[in-house]
Design an enzyme around this catalytic site. Structure first.
Site, PDB file in Angstrom:
ATOM      1  N   HIS A 242      90.393 -14.995   8.530  1.00 14.34           N
ATOM      2  CA  HIS A 242      90.477 -15.110   7.063  1.00 14.34           C
ATOM      3  C   HIS A 242      90.256 -13.770   6.346  1.00 14.34           C
ATOM      4  CE1 HIS A 242      90.094 -19.501   7.552  1.00 14.34           C
ATOM      5  NE2 HIS A 242      89.083 -19.266   8.346  1.00 14.34           N
TER       6      HIS A 242
HETATM    7  O1  RIB Z   1      86.384 -20.036   4.790  1.00 13.78           O
HETATM    8  C1  RIB Z   1      86.422 -18.788   5.430  1.00 13.78           C
HETATM    9  C2  RIB Z   1      85.364 -17.885   4.873  1.00 13.78           C
HETATM   10  O2  RIB Z   1      84.083 -18.446   5.130  1.00 13.78           O
HETATM   11  C3  RIB Z   1      85.352 -16.505   5.561  1.00 13.78           C
HETATM   12  O3  RIB Z   1      84.931 -15.530   4.634  1.00 13.78           O
HETATM   13  C4  RIB Z   1      84.327 -16.670   6.641  1.00 13.78           C
HETATM   14  O4  RIB Z   1      83.664 -15.431   6.937  1.00 13.78           O
HETATM   15  C5  RIB Z   1      83.351 -17.618   6.021  1.00 13.78           C
HETATM   16  O5  RIB Z   1      82.454 -16.851   5.263  1.00 13.78           O
END
Ligand code: RIB
Ligand code: CA
Length: 309
Positions: A242
């Protein structure tokens, strides 16, 4: 080529770690500072983790400032299994040589932006938006002085990852997300609709691991941990990385497709807490937000490999 000056606000976190390694090694980015927030793990761990990653990357020129320990209103909530007890998967914690910098993360963001020409300092937010919301409360004019703001957060077409309708970063501090999105600050959200297109397949992990540098080995280890979690918990095979998305976009905007919109956040309902309602029926010229709808995953991983080489 002019490098994009950048601050990364994060909660390392295994995918934050890959994003940080990209920023530490990118020839397109000038990382001014890293600020941390409680999120995937408590603030003490996310801050130590950022310092560990900085040491591994050989970038102790970049200060790490600790920011908010807890959300604006809600109780802190970790993301547990997805990042491991220490927050960096299987990586054994060590005490980094360089300490955390003096000054709260919010002050670090404001000082860095106010010390430079308006619009020249970009911000990537890779965790709950608590620090950005606090900075905007302290200095609303920040909304006019910041450069491009790229945030990993939000759930729409892909559904949620912490609840059926919400993505973790926005769910963890929905009030902060609400204040940021109402502030007038133009932001681009890289929600799950985009980040689910950027997945660490076996081939991509192997390519990064084969680079042989400390940064590459660490990034590969992070993605391997996520691969195991994805198989065990999600039943998938290739985990989305992500947090790489906002940083990759700041380095190479052409790697993503965006749509103008207006985004609102649910803060009242417990069932849909943190849901991001993305309205595309807006005037593109005046729309305050952008929602990432497509990603060139091969291009993103080529950028990561270039930075970690
Ligand atoms: O949903 C994904 C996010 O949540 C990313 O930033 C991961 O590191 C968690 O913090
Ligand atoms: Ca994160």
């Amino acid at each position: 080529m002019n490098k994009q000056a950048l601050i990364i606000d994060c909660d390392p976190g295994v995918d934050d770690a890959v994003a940080l390694m990209l920023a530490f090694g990118s020839s397109e980015l000038d990382l001014l500072a890293v600020t941390t927030v409680g999120g995937n793990a408590p603030l003490a761990k996310t801050t130590r983790n950022a310092r560990m990653l900085r040491q591994i990357a050989g970038r102790e020129d970049v200060p790490v400032h600790a920011g908010a320990e807890r959300p604006l209103r809600r109780k802190p909530a970790g993301a547990g299994a997805f990042h491991g007890d220490e927050g960096l998967g299987s990586l054994t914690p060590f005490e980094p040589a360089k300490t955390v910098a003096d000054g709260h993360g919010v002050d670090a963001i404001l000082n860095a932006v106010n010390a430079r020409e308006p619009g020249t300092v970009a911000l990537a937010v890779l965790g709950p938006m608590t620090n950005l919301a606090l900075a905007l409360r302290r200095e609303p004019m920040l909304a006019r002085r910041l450069g491009p703001v790229a945030i990993m957060g939000g759930a729409r077409g892909e559904g949620g990852n912490i609840t059926p309708s919400a993505e973790f970063n926005v769910w963890a501090d929905p009030e902060a997300a609400d204040e940021v999105l109402r502030s007038g600050l133009p932001v681009t959200l890289f929600g799950l609709d985009a980040t689910h297109q950027v997945r660490a397949t076996e081939d991509r992990i192997a390519t990064i691991a084969a680079l042989g540098t400390a940064s590459a080995e660490t990034a590969a280890a992070m993605m391997r941990f996520s691969q195991t979690v994805e198989r065990e918990i999600v039943g998938g095979d290739a985990p989305p990385v992500h947090d790489v998305c906002p940083v990759a976009w700041l380095a190479r905007p052409d790697l993503f497709g965006l749509r103008p919109c207006r985004i609102a956040v649910e803060t009242q309902s417990e069932l849909t807490r943190g849901h991001t309602a993305v309205e595309f029926r807006v005037d593109p010229d005046t729309a305050p937000h952008r929602w990432a709808v497509s990603a060139d995953a091969d291009g993103v991983f080529a950028l990561v490999a270039e930075a970690l080489r």
